[in-house]
Design an enzyme around this catalytic site. Structure first.
Site, PDB file in Angstrom:
ATOM      1  N   GLU A 215     -52.020 -50.867 -75.311  1.00 43.33           N
ATOM      2  CA  GLU A 215     -51.446 -51.637 -75.643  1.00 43.33           C
ATOM      3  C   GLU A 215     -50.817 -52.418 -77.214  1.00 43.33           C
ATOM      4  OE1 GLU A 215     -54.855 -54.901 -76.150  1.00 43.33           O
ATOM      5  OE2 GLU A 215     -53.068 -56.175 -75.269  1.00 43.33           O
TER       6      GLU A 215
ATOM      7  N   HIS B  55     -62.851 -37.761 -56.467  1.00 43.75           N
ATOM      8  CA  HIS B  55     -61.999 -38.707 -55.157  1.00 43.75           C
ATOM      9  C   HIS B  55     -60.295 -38.920 -55.402  1.00 43.75           C
ATOM     10  CE1 HIS B  55     -65.487 -39.204 -54.035  1.00 43.75           C
ATOM     11  NE2 HIS B  55     -66.426 -39.314 -54.740  1.00 43.75           N
TER      12      HIS B  55
ATOM     13  N   ASN C 229     -41.824 -74.815 -72.434  1.00 41.20           N
ATOM     14  CA  ASN C 229     -43.468 -73.398 -72.274  1.00 41.20           C
ATOM     15  C   ASN C 229     -43.410 -74.079 -70.683  1.00 41.20           C
ATOM     16  OD1 ASN C 229     -45.550 -72.285 -72.708  1.00 41.20           O
ATOM     17  ND2 ASN C 229     -47.021 -74.042 -73.209  1.00 41.20           N
ATOM     18  N   GLY C 230     -43.856 -73.485 -70.260  1.00 43.22           N
ATOM     19  CA  GLY C 230     -44.242 -73.427 -68.232  1.00 43.22           C
ATOM     20  C   GLY C 230     -43.316 -72.412 -67.957  1.00 43.22           C
TER      21      GLY C 230
ATOM     22  N   LYS D 187     -50.479 -63.244 -77.883  1.00 43.42           N
ATOM     23  CA  LYS D 187     -51.529 -63.478 -77.536  1.00 43.42           C
ATOM     24  C   LYS D 187     -52.183 -64.383 -76.974  1.00 43.42           C
ATOM     25  CE  LYS D 187     -55.562 -62.875 -79.771  1.00 43.42           C
ATOM     26  NZ  LYS D 187     -56.308 -61.837 -80.066  1.00 43.42           N
TER      27      LYS D 187
ATOM     28  N   CYS E 240     -44.826 -69.925 -74.164  1.00 46.56           N
ATOM     29  CA  CYS E 240     -44.192 -70.458 -75.106  1.00 46.56           C
ATOM     30  C   CYS E 240     -45.130 -70.876 -75.664  1.00 46.56           C
ATOM     31  CB  CYS E 240     -42.716 -70.868 -75.137  1.00 46.56           C
ATOM     32  SG  CYS E 240     -42.121 -69.747 -73.953  1.00 46.56           S
TER      33      CYS E 240
ATOM     34  N   TRP F 197     -41.882 -66.609 -75.366  1.00 49.45           N
ATOM     35  CA  TRP F 197     -41.728 -65.145 -74.516  1.00 49.45           C
ATOM     36  C   TRP F 197     -41.316 -65.261 -73.082  1.00 49.45           C
ATOM     37  CZ3 TRP F 197     -45.309 -64.064 -69.882  1.00 49.45           C
ATOM     38  CH2 TRP F 197     -45.701 -62.771 -69.867  1.00 49.45           C
TER      39      TRP F 197
ATOM     40  N   ARG G 273     -48.167 -67.050 -79.279  1.00 46.08           N
ATOM     41  CA  ARG G 273     -47.468 -67.850 -78.294  1.00 46.08           C
ATOM     42  C   ARG G 273     -46.629 -66.806 -77.603  1.00 46.08           C
ATOM     43  NH1 ARG G 273     -50.775 -72.763 -77.211  1.00 46.08           N
ATOM     44  NH2 ARG G 273     -49.509 -72.391 -75.195  1.00 46.08           N
TER      45      ARG G 273
ATOM     46  N   LYS H 235     -57.228 -50.924 -75.055  1.00 43.98           N
ATOM     47  CA  LYS H 235     -56.785 -50.937 -75.890  1.00 43.98           C
ATOM     48  C   LYS H 235     -55.518 -50.105 -76.282  1.00 43.98           C
ATOM     49  CE  LYS H 235     -58.080 -54.354 -77.905  1.00 43.98           C
ATOM     50  NZ  LYS H 235     -58.427 -55.116 -76.649  1.00 43.98           N
TER      51      LYS H 235
ATOM     52  N   GLU I 246     -61.823 -51.310 -71.368  1.00 41.28           N
ATOM     53  CA  GLU I 246     -61.349 -52.050 -71.935  1.00 41.28           C
ATOM     54  C   GLU I 246     -60.951 -51.357 -73.364  1.00 41.28           C
ATOM     55  OE1 GLU I 246     -60.646 -55.406 -73.310  1.00 41.28           O
ATOM     56  OE2 GLU I 246     -60.475 -54.932 -75.732  1.00 41.28           O
TER      57      GLU I 246
HETATM   58  O1  M6R Z   1     -58.126 -64.868 -74.872  1.00 47.06           O
HETATM   59  P1  M6R Z   1     -57.878 -65.158 -73.314  1.00 47.06           P
HETATM   60  O2  M6R Z   1     -59.226 -64.280 -73.431  1.00 47.06           O
HETATM   61  O3  M6R Z   1     -58.422 -65.489 -72.424  1.00 47.06           O
HETATM   62  O4  M6R Z   1     -57.082 -63.874 -72.733  1.00 47.06           O
HETATM   63  C1  M6R Z   1     -56.476 -62.827 -72.206  1.00 47.06           C
HETATM   64  C2  M6R Z   1     -56.177 -61.655 -71.978  1.00 47.06           C
HETATM   65  O5  M6R Z   1     -55.245 -62.526 -71.897  1.00 47.06           O
HETATM   66  C3  M6R Z   1     -56.755 -61.254 -73.663  1.00 47.06           C
HETATM   67  O6  M6R Z   1     -58.102 -60.626 -73.711  1.00 47.06           O
HETATM   68  C4  M6R Z   1     -55.706 -59.804 -73.439  1.00 47.06           C
HETATM   69  O7  M6R Z   1     -56.283 -59.009 -72.232  1.00 47.06           O
HETATM   70  C5  M6R Z   1     -55.583 -59.030 -74.826  1.00 47.06           C
HETATM   71  N1  M6R Z   1     -54.404 -58.382 -75.279  1.00 47.06           N
HETATM   72  C6  M6R Z   1     -56.419 -57.879 -75.035  1.00 47.06           C
HETATM   73  O8  M6R Z   1     -56.605 -56.857 -76.148  1.00 47.06           O
END
Ligand code: M6R
Length: 603
Positions: free
Chosen positions: A484, A500, A98-99, A598, A2, A74, A27, A481, A477
C-alpha cells in the site's frame, strides 16, 4: 466513499468549511469541493482535484458565503477528475453525497429523458437532478427529499442546499453515517464528529431513512413526513489535534507510538499476575466464560489481527474460531451454533463492510456481539452490544500500524480471559505480556539496518513474504504494508505452501522476506527457506534463531528473543519500518498512498 461536512450559519463560514473538511481527509483525497450561498442567495461552488489543500487558492471566491456544504471524495463511479468532484449542481440546488447509488444508471436515463444534462460520470449527480425535478413539481424541499430518497437504491449520506431556502441545509442518510452538530447560532452536518468538535461537542446521529432540515437556530428531524425528536449526545473526544511531533510522516510517528500505547494498555488492563476483571465491560468475565465459538469479522489489517487471535484462542482453549473478511461474511450463509460470540475488529469503526456484517450478525442468534475499535462514538461502537475501545489515539496514516499492535494486544487479553477455565496459564501469559515492554525498545534500534536493507527493495516489482503459525498473518500484514505505501507487489504465503506453486516465481531477482521466531516450527521454515536459496532467491530473515549466513544473498535481521506468545506483536514492528523506508526511497506519499482512503465507507 467520501467525507461530507456542512454549516448552517448567518456568519461567514468559508474558512471553517475548509478547516472542517481537512479533518475528513482520511475518508478520501481524490478531489474536494465546497458550495455555499451568499447573503444575496447566490450559489458559489469551488472544486479541485487531489488533496484538499488544492482548494486553498480557490477559497477567495467564497468570501461571502454563510451556509455551505463541503465534500472530500474517494472515487468509486467516475475517474478522479474535476468534473466528478462534488458538490453536484442542478441549477439552484447543490448536493454532496457519500455512498453508492446502485440504480444510478436507470435514474440517469430517466432524468436524461426529462431533459437533464449530466456534467459528471458519477452516480451522485442523479441526486441533485432528482431533487431539482421533485422540487420543481412541489416547490417544497421536505417532500422533494422524501420522494428523491424513495427512488434511491444503495447507500447515501446527503447534504443539500437550495438557494430558495435561506441558510438551510437538508440532510438524509441510509447506510452511510451522518451526524448533526448542535452549535450556538449555527448547526452542522458531518460524516463524523471530528470537524465539529472545535465548535460543539453536542450532536445527534441521523439514522437510516431519516432526514433533517437544519438552520442556524433549529434542527428538525423527520422520518417520512413525521417530525421526530432525537436525543442530543455529548462527545467525550479530546479535541487535541494530531501533530507530527518531529517525525517526517504520521506513519513513522505511529510506528514509534506503539511503545507507549502498549505500555499504557498494560498498565490499564494487566495486574501483577492476572488480567483485571471485566475489562471488556461490566459482567463480561461471566459472559466470556460461557462462549464455545467465536466468529471474527474485519477487513484489511484488522482482519490480519483476527487471524492471529484465531490461532491464539484455538491453541489455548477448545473454543473454535472462524475469521472472515467482512466483505465476504455479509454475503455468506452463516451457521451460528449456540454460545457463539461475534467479534468485529476495526480501527475506525466506520468501515462499511464491517458495519453491515455487524448489522447482519445482530439479526442472527449470536449470544453476544463485541466490537474492538479505536474510535469512540463510531458507527460500529454505537451498534455493538459490547465495546472495547483501544484508545490508541488518532491513527492518521492510511497504512495502519499502531492500530494493528493495539488490536493484537487486545486480542491477547481476550485470549487470556477466555482461556481461564481451560487451565492455569494466566500468570505465565501475563509474564509474557510484561516482556513486550522490556523488548520493544530494541526493535527500534534495528531501524538503521532496516534502512540499509530497504535499498534492495527499491527497484523490485514483486516480493514474497513467508511465515508459519502466527507468523503467517504477520507475513500477510507486512506484505500489505509494502504494497500500500511502496506500490511493490507483495504476496504472503504459509512457508510450507511455497513448494505447492509459488516457488515457481523464485529466481535470483526475487526478494523473499521471512518471519522466523525461534520456536517449534522454525526447523520446518528453515527447510522452506533452503528451497528458496537453492533457487538463488534473495532471502531477508527476521529471526532470533542462530542461523549461519551462507552467502551474501541471505540477509539476517537479528531479532531479540521473546516468548512465542508475543512474537506477532513484536515481529510486525521492524516489518512496518521496512515498508516505510522502501516507500521513502520510492518517494511515494507515505501517509496518503494513491487510490486509498483511511476509512472505507462504501461496500
Ligand atoms: O478502520 P478499519 O480497521 O475497519 O479498516 C480496515 C482496513 O480498511 C484497513 O485496515 C486497511 O487495510 C489499512 N489501510 C491497512 O493499512
Amino acid at each position: 466513499m467520501c467525507g461530507i461536512f456542512g454549516i448552517a450559519s448567518t456568519k461567514s463560514t468559508r474558512n471553517k468549511l475548509y478547516q472542517g473538511l481537512m479533518k475528513l481527509e482520511y475518508r478520501g483525497y481524490d478531489s474536494s469541493g465546497i458550495s455555499g450561498t451568499h447573503i444575496s442567495s447566490k450559489l458559489s461552488t469551488i472544486k479541485a482535484t487531489g488533496p484538499i489543500k488544492n482548494l486553498r487558492t480557490k477559497l477567495t471566491s467564497l468570501t461571502n458565503i454563510t451556509t455551505g456544504i463541503a465534500h472530500t471524495r474517494w472515487a468509486t463511479h467516475g475517474e478522479a477528475i474535476l468534473k466528478n468532484a462534488h458538490p453536484h449542481l442542478s441549477e439552484n440546488i447543490s448536493i454532496v453525497h457519500n455512498g453508492i447509488i446502485e440504480n444510478y444508471i436507470e435514474l440517469k436515463s430517466l432524468l436524461k429523458k426529462k431533459g437533464y444534462l449530466f456534467k459528471s460520470d458519477t452516480d451522485s449527480e442523479v441526486i441533485s437532478h432528482l431533487i431539482h425535478m421533485n422540487y420543481e413539481k412541489t416547490k417544497n424541499m421536505e417532500s422533494s427529499i422524501i420522494s428523491t430518497t424513495k427512488k434511491l437504491k444503495g447507500s447515501y449520506a446527503i447534504g443539500c442546499i437550495n438557494t430558495n431556502y435561506r441558510n438551510t441545509i437538508f440532510a438524509a442518510c441510509k447506510g452511510s453515517p451522518l451526524i448533526i452538530g448542535k452549535g450556538i447560532n449555527e448547526n452542522f452536518i458531518a460524516s463524523d464528529i471530528m470537524p465539529i468538535l472545535s465548535d460543539t461537542k453536542n450532536y445527534i446521529t441521523l439514522d437510516d431513512d431519516e432526514f433533517a432540515k437544519i438552520t442556524p437556530s433549529k434542527i428538525s428531524i423527520f422520518n417520512a413526513n413525521k417530525a421526530i425528536s432525537k436525543k442530543v449526545k455529548t462527545s467525550k473526544i479530546n479535541t487535541e489535534q494530531a501533530s507530527l511531533s518531529g517525525h517526517k510522516h504520521f506513519m513513522h510517528k505511529e510506528i514509534y507510538e506503539q511503545k507507549s500505547i502498549l505500555k499504557e494498555m498494560t498498565s490499564r488492563y494487566v495486574g501483577t499476575n492476572k488480567i483485571l476483571s471485566n475489562i471488556f465491560g461490566p459482567g463480561t468475565d461471566k459472559i466470556l466464560e460461557n462462549i464455545d465459538h467465536i466468529h471474527f469479522v474485519a477487513c484489511g489489517t484488522s482482519y490480519h489481527a483476527s487471524l492471529v487471535a484465531k490461532d491464539w484462542i484455538e491453541e489455548y482453549t477448545t473454543i473454535t474460531c472462524t475469521a472472515e473478511v467482512a466483505s465476504e461474511y455479509k454475503y455468506k450463509k452463516i451457521n451460528v451454533l449456540p454460545k457463539t460470540l461475534f467479534v468485529s475488529i476495526s480501527q475506525s469503526g466506520e468501515t462499511a463492510d464491517t458495519i453491515s456484517s455487524l448489522k447482519k450478525a445482530l439479526k442472527l442468534k449470536y449470544s453476544n456481539t463485541l466490537a474492538i475499535c479505536n474510535v469512540a462514538e463510531s458507527t460500529l461502537t454505537r451498534l455493538s452490544k459490547l465495546v472495547f475501545l483501544m484508545n490508541a489515539g488518532p491513527e492518521i496514516s492510511v497504512a495502519s500500524t499502531k492500530a494493528f499492535t493495539s488490536q493484537l494486544f487486545t486480542l491477547l487479553l481476550l485470549t487470556i480471559v477466555i482461556s481461564r477455565k481451560f487451565g492455569n496459564i494466566e500468570s505465565r501469559m501475563v509474564k509474557d505480556i510484561y516482556k513486550i515492554n522490556e523488548i520493544i525498545d530494541s526493535l527500534y534500534k534495528l531501524e538503521t539496518d532496516i534502512k540499509k536493507i530497504s535499498t534492495k527493495f527499491k527497484n523490485k516489482e514483486h516480493t514474497i513474504f513467508l511465515g508459519k503459525g502466527t507468523s503467517y498473518p504477520i507475513a500477510l500484514e507486512a506484505a500489505l504494508k509494502l504494497k500500500e505505501i511502496s506500490y511493490i507487489h507483495a504476496s504472503a504465503y504459509h512457508s510450507g505452501e511455497l513448494k505447492h506453486g509459488p516457488l515457481a516465481l523464485v529466481d535470483k531477482k526475487m526478494p523473499v522476506v521471512c518471519f522466523l521466531p525461534d520456536n517449534h516450527l522454525a526447523r520446518l521454515v528453515l527447510s522452506n527457506l533452503a528451497e528458496v536459496e537453492a533457487r538463488q532467491g534473495q532471502t531477508f530473515i527476521f529471526t532470533n534463531k542462530k542461523i549461519p549466513k551462507k552467502n551474501k544473498k541471505v540477509e539476517i535481521i537479528k531479532m531479540p528473543g521473546c516468548p512465542d506468545l508475543i512474537a506477532p506483536i513484536l515481529y510486525i514492528i521492524p516489518a512496518q519500518l521496512l515498508s516505510y523506508h522502501v516507500a521513502l526511497k520510492k518517494k511515494t506519499d507515505v501517509d496518503k498512498p494513491r487510490n486509498l482512503a483511511k476509512s472505507v465507507t462504501v461496500e
